[in-house]
Motif scaffolding. Structure first.
Motif, mmCIF file in Angstrom:
data_model
loop_
_atom_site.group_PDB
_atom_site.id
_atom_site.type_symbol
_atom_site.label_atom_id
_atom_site.label_comp_id
_atom_site.label_asym_id
_atom_site.label_seq_id
_atom_site.Cartn_x
_atom_site.Cartn_y
_atom_site.Cartn_z
ATOM 1 N N GLY A 1 -34.205 -26.843 70.343
ATOM 2 C CA GLY A 1 -32.768 -26.608 70.294
ATOM 3 C C GLY A 1 -32.290 -26.254 69.305
ATOM 4 N N ILE A 2 -33.263 -24.849 69.582
ATOM 5 C CA ILE A 2 -32.772 -24.358 68.265
ATOM 6 C C ILE A 2 -31.471 -24.047 68.468
ATOM 7 N N GLU A 3 -30.901 -24.028 69.526
ATOM 8 C CA GLU A 3 -29.554 -22.924 69.002
ATOM 9 C C GLU A 3 -28.325 -23.750 68.914
ATOM 10 N N LYS A 4 -28.838 -25.299 69.042
ATOM 11 C CA LYS A 4 -27.919 -25.865 68.059
ATOM 12 C C LYS A 4 -28.237 -25.510 66.538
ATOM 13 N N LEU A 5 -29.812 -25.469 66.587
ATOM 14 C CA LEU A 5 -30.155 -25.620 64.459
ATOM 15 C C LEU A 5 -29.972 -24.716 64.561
ATOM 16 N N MET A 6 -29.599 -23.064 65.472
ATOM 17 C CA MET A 6 -29.037 -22.323 64.360
ATOM 18 C C MET A 6 -27.865 -22.621 64.092
ATOM 19 N N GLU A 7 -26.918 -23.106 65.095
ATOM 20 C CA GLU A 7 -25.300 -23.845 64.330
ATOM 21 C C GLU A 7 -25.446 -23.628 62.816
ATOM 22 N N ASN A 8 -26.280 -24.199 62.493
ATOM 23 C CA ASN A 8 -25.964 -25.588 61.433
ATOM 24 C C ASN A 8 -27.072 -24.564 59.801
ATOM 25 N N ARG A 9 -27.357 -23.401 60.528
ATOM 26 C CA ARG A 9 -28.082 -21.992 59.159
ATOM 27 C C ARG A 9 -27.418 -21.486 59.246
ATOM 28 N N THR A 10 -27.896 -20.793 57.577
ATOM 29 C CA THR A 10 -27.343 -19.722 57.285
ATOM 30 C C THR A 10 -28.144 -18.515 58.535
ATOM 31 N N TYR A 11 -26.870 -17.439 58.655
ATOM 32 C CA TYR A 11 -27.412 -15.937 59.357
ATOM 33 C C TYR A 11 -29.238 -15.745 58.810
ATOM 34 N N HIS A 12 -29.377 -15.477 57.695
ATOM 35 C CA HIS A 12 -31.316 -15.477 56.763
ATOM 36 C C HIS A 12 -31.825 -16.402 58.049
ATOM 37 N N ARG A 13 -31.159 -17.695 57.770
ATOM 38 C CA ARG A 13 -32.315 -18.935 58.297
ATOM 39 C C ARG A 13 -32.654 -19.008 59.195
ATOM 40 N N SER A 14 -32.043 -18.228 59.989
ATOM 41 C CA SER A 14 -33.069 -18.403 60.916
ATOM 42 C C SER A 14 -33.500 -17.344 62.049
ATOM 43 N N ILE A 15 -34.090 -16.745 61.063
ATOM 44 C CA ILE A 15 -34.485 -15.882 61.516
ATOM 45 C C ILE A 15 -36.206 -16.176 62.013
ATOM 46 N N PRO A 16 -37.078 -17.244 61.054
ATOM 47 C CA PRO A 16 -38.338 -18.083 61.448
ATOM 48 C C PRO A 16 -37.804 -18.591 62.818
ATOM 49 N N LEU A 17 -36.664 -19.171 63.009
ATOM 50 C CA LEU A 17 -36.598 -20.044 63.950
ATOM 51 C C LEU A 17 -36.638 -19.004 64.887
ATOM 52 N N THR A 18 -35.738 -18.138 65.346
ATOM 53 C CA THR A 18 -36.197 -16.937 66.963
ATOM 54 C C THR A 18 -37.292 -16.288 66.747
ATOM 55 N N GLU A 19 -37.600 -16.036 66.416
ATOM 56 C CA GLU A 19 -39.460 -15.522 66.104
ATOM 57 C C GLU A 19 -40.078 -16.812 66.838
ATOM 58 N N ARG A 20 -40.043 -18.242 67.094
ATOM 59 C CA ARG A 20 -40.340 -18.988 67.263
ATOM 60 C C ARG A 20 -40.049 -18.984 69.157
ATOM 61 N N VAL A 21 -39.325 -18.172 69.545
ATOM 62 C CA VAL A 21 -38.431 -18.375 71.146
ATOM 63 C C VAL A 21 -39.914 -17.949 71.968
ATOM 64 N N ASP A 22 -40.655 -16.841 72.181
ATOM 65 C CA ASP A 22 -40.975 -16.453 72.291
ATOM 66 C C ASP A 22 -42.805 -16.352 71.561
ATOM 67 N N TYR A 23 -43.054 -16.591 72.030
ATOM 68 C CA TYR A 23 -44.319 -16.863 70.544
ATOM 69 C C TYR A 23 -44.892 -15.863 70.826
ATOM 70 N N LEU A 24 -45.438 -15.457 71.866
ATOM 71 C CA LEU A 24 -46.793 -14.206 71.583
ATOM 72 C C LEU A 24 -45.721 -12.742 71.221
ATOM 73 N N ALA A 25 -44.671 -12.761 71.286
ATOM 74 C CA ALA A 25 -43.870 -11.128 70.602
ATOM 75 C C ALA A 25 -42.884 -12.056 69.618
ATOM 76 N N GLY A 26 -42.894 -12.510 68.464
ATOM 77 C CA GLY A 26 -42.375 -13.048 67.931
ATOM 78 C C GLY A 26 -41.463 -12.245 67.621
ATOM 79 N N ALA A 27 -41.619 -10.820 66.795
ATOM 80 C CA ALA A 27 -41.286 -9.476 66.147
ATOM 81 C C ALA A 27 -39.940 -9.437 67.064
ATOM 82 N N ALA A 28 -40.605 -9.281 68.050
ATOM 83 C CA ALA A 28 -38.994 -8.585 69.511
ATOM 84 C C ALA A 28 -38.370 -9.555 69.343
ATOM 85 N N ASN A 29 -37.816 -10.953 69.153
ATOM 86 C CA ASN A 29 -36.915 -11.643 69.134
ATOM 87 C C ASN A 29 -36.363 -11.933 67.942
ATOM 88 N N SER A 30 -37.083 -11.450 66.840
ATOM 89 C CA SER A 30 -36.063 -11.086 65.269
ATOM 90 C C SER A 30 -35.737 -10.246 65.458
#
Lengths: 153, 389
Positions: B45-74
């Protein structure tokens, strides 16, 4: 960039005039807001006549306090001109909200629409296999709706 | 002879499914009649979680989308937020650091793919070689950020930390050496008759099918579709780098294998150009409404207060919506952000490459042998966290 704007203008002019509600420009990206009844017609014209052959994404936005409540958003890409276009419309009022499916135009829409159904409860009419995709059958509610609590229930 | 359909569950716990993918396969003998992927085991539910966080606080979440290429997502997320805010330029040094890290991430992701794809099809040795090289990249990230998989160093307006002394030279050395070592790895597979038998003619896709199924990344380029977002919609100034976009002819598993290998060489090429041009200077813009002030200045009240406000309250983004896509290692990664003018995004949709690319497996597997199905999972190059979000 100017070329692109002229091109988009040309695209807008060749769409049936009654289909378009408005078009919005923000940060060099164009959104066409169309009526739901002419959605399939507009997408077909964009695909066949203007080379928007790649459907990047189908998603929805829950405008909780508005009526109709759900916006459905299509992102299209043209490989020849390398340009993006966003087409937006509304799902019908009432519960469940409905909208015609675009699987007939792009097979890729299949999973996108299933995800939208799963997360927002929007029913895509004419979808060949509309069932939940990420959550399990029997899950109660649609979590990306604004009235669904973040902690779950 | 009696013919019957056997139903087989592949996964969710199976080493060749690269995570928790469950495939409901119907078999007639050894031939796949139908294949229905069942996904969602890693839905967070990363998309839902991001709706309730500030823009900066979502950055660590996005890295966990594709965990083999973390930096590419953020990177994709940060660029999307910058576009929403109307930030078109960041300091040159930060831009080059982003390019170097993005390309290192691409190499790391492709190396992991080479390791597992080879291993799935019975080639054990590439696994050890590829993971050895990937480990070097992880060490670079650790030196720079203190973390291996998720550096979490990209911020809106720049990067949070500069490269430590000497790291540039280490990266340069690696980018020079890797193509030579890859020649060794290729001798294990490229002309290996078993490898060729297992991959040639398996999972053939035409250009029309690629468009119909919305495929991107090496899946699209394997069929000869010239679509690399670094080229067609340049971000981070990719248009100033010289690199070749490799294209396949037959659109089969073997072509996609060759393409990913070539992409690693091209990434090394880009890294070398970026390291050579890496200027000295700032790594963050000086607009402290949206970007963090430098850490050594934060003791000063003039910088402390904006820093505090940024952490606690975040920044307000203008009302509007934005779609920004980047070329992630696995294909097109898009962030669609709807802002209502507050500190939180109203809606974020992450268009991940694995989710879209995986869909085609039902079509590719039909009429093929069960063993080909394993090759197909490998060639699509999925990460289940990327599929499920």
């Amino acid at each position: 960039m100017e070329n692109l704007k002229d091109y988009i203008k040309g695209v807008i002019e060749s769409l049936p005039p009654e289909s378009l509600v408005s078009h919005v420009e923000f940060r060099d990206q164009v959104t066409l807001v169309v009526r739901q009844v002419s959605l399939l017609e507009v997408l077909k014209i964009l695909k066949d006549d203007f080379g928007y052959k790649y459907l990047i994404d189908v998603t929805a936005v829950d405008r909780y306090e508005d009526d109709p409540r759900f916006e459905v958003v299509y992102h299209l890409w043209c490989h020849e001109r390398n340009c993006l276009l966003r087409v937006k419309t509304w799902a019908s009022q009432g519960e469940p909200p409905t909208i015609p499916s675009v699987v007939g135009l792009w097979n890729t829409a299949n999973w996108h629409e299933r995800e939208c159904f799963d997360m927002f409860g929007i029913v895509f009419e004419g979808h060949p296999d509309l069932r939940r995709i990420l959550l399990w059958e029997g899950f109660d509610g649609h979590p990306l709706r604004k009235d669904y609590p973040v902690e779950g229930r | 002879m009696r013919k019957e359909i056997i139903k087989l569950n592949v996964g969710p716990q199976h080493p060749s499914t690269h995570g928790v993918l469950r495939l409901l396969v119907e078999l007639e003998g050894e031939v796949v009649v139908s294949c229905d992927p069942d996904i969602g085991y890693l839905h967070r539910g990363i998309e839902k979680l991001m709706e309730n966080r500030t823009y900066h606080r979502s950055i660590p979440l996005t890295e966990r989308v594709d965990y083999l290429a973390g930096a590419a997502n953020s990177l994709g997320y940060v660029l999307a937020v910058e576009r929403l805010l109307g930030i078109s330029e960041i300091p040159e040094r930060a831009r080059y650091i982003r390019v170097i890290v993005a390309e290192l991430t691409r190499i790391a992701s492709h190396l992991f793919w080479l390791a597992t794809h080879g291993h799935d099809l019975g080639a054990m040795t590439p696994l050890f070689y590829a993971l050895r090289d990937r480990e070097i990249i992880m060490d670079f990230f650790e030196t720079w950020a203190g973390k291996r998989l998720f550096p979490n160093m990209f911020r809106v307006g720049g990067v949070a930390r500069d490269f430590p002394d000497g790291l540039e030279q280490e990266i340069k050395k690696f980018a020079l050496e890797l193509p030579q070592r890859m020649r060794d790895y290729e001798t294990l597979l490229t002309k290996n008759p078993i490898w060729i038998n297992r991959t040639k003619g398996v999972g053939v896709l035409t250009k029309e099918e690629v468009l119909d199924y919305g495929l991107s990344g090496p899946m699209a380029r394997g069929s000869g579709l010239n679509f690399d977002i670094r080229r067609v919609d340049p971000y981070l100034g990719y248009d100033e780098f010289e690199f070749v976009v490799p294209l396949g002819e037959n659109g089969d598993t073997y072509d996609r294998y060759l393409i990913r290998l070539e992409e690693m060489r091209q990434s090394c090429n880009i890294i070398l150009q970026a390291v050579d041009r890496l200027p000295k200077g700032d790594i963050m813009i000086e607009d402290y409404q949206v970007a963090f002030p430098p850490k050594d200045k934060v003791i000063n009240g003039e910088y402390l207060i904006p820093h505090y406000l940024l952490v606690v309250k975040g920044f307000k983004a203008p009302k509007g919506e934005i779609f920004h896509h980047t070329e992630a290692p696995k294909g097109e990664l898009g962030f669609y952000i709807v802002s209502d003018g507050s500190e939180h995004p109203y809606r974020v949709k992450i268009r991940t490459p694995s989710f879209v690319n995986l869909q085609v497996i039902s079509k590719l597997a039909k009429g093929r042998l069960l063993s080909d199905l394993i090759a197909l999972i490998g060639t699509i190059d999925i990460v289940l966290a990327d599929v499920d979000r």
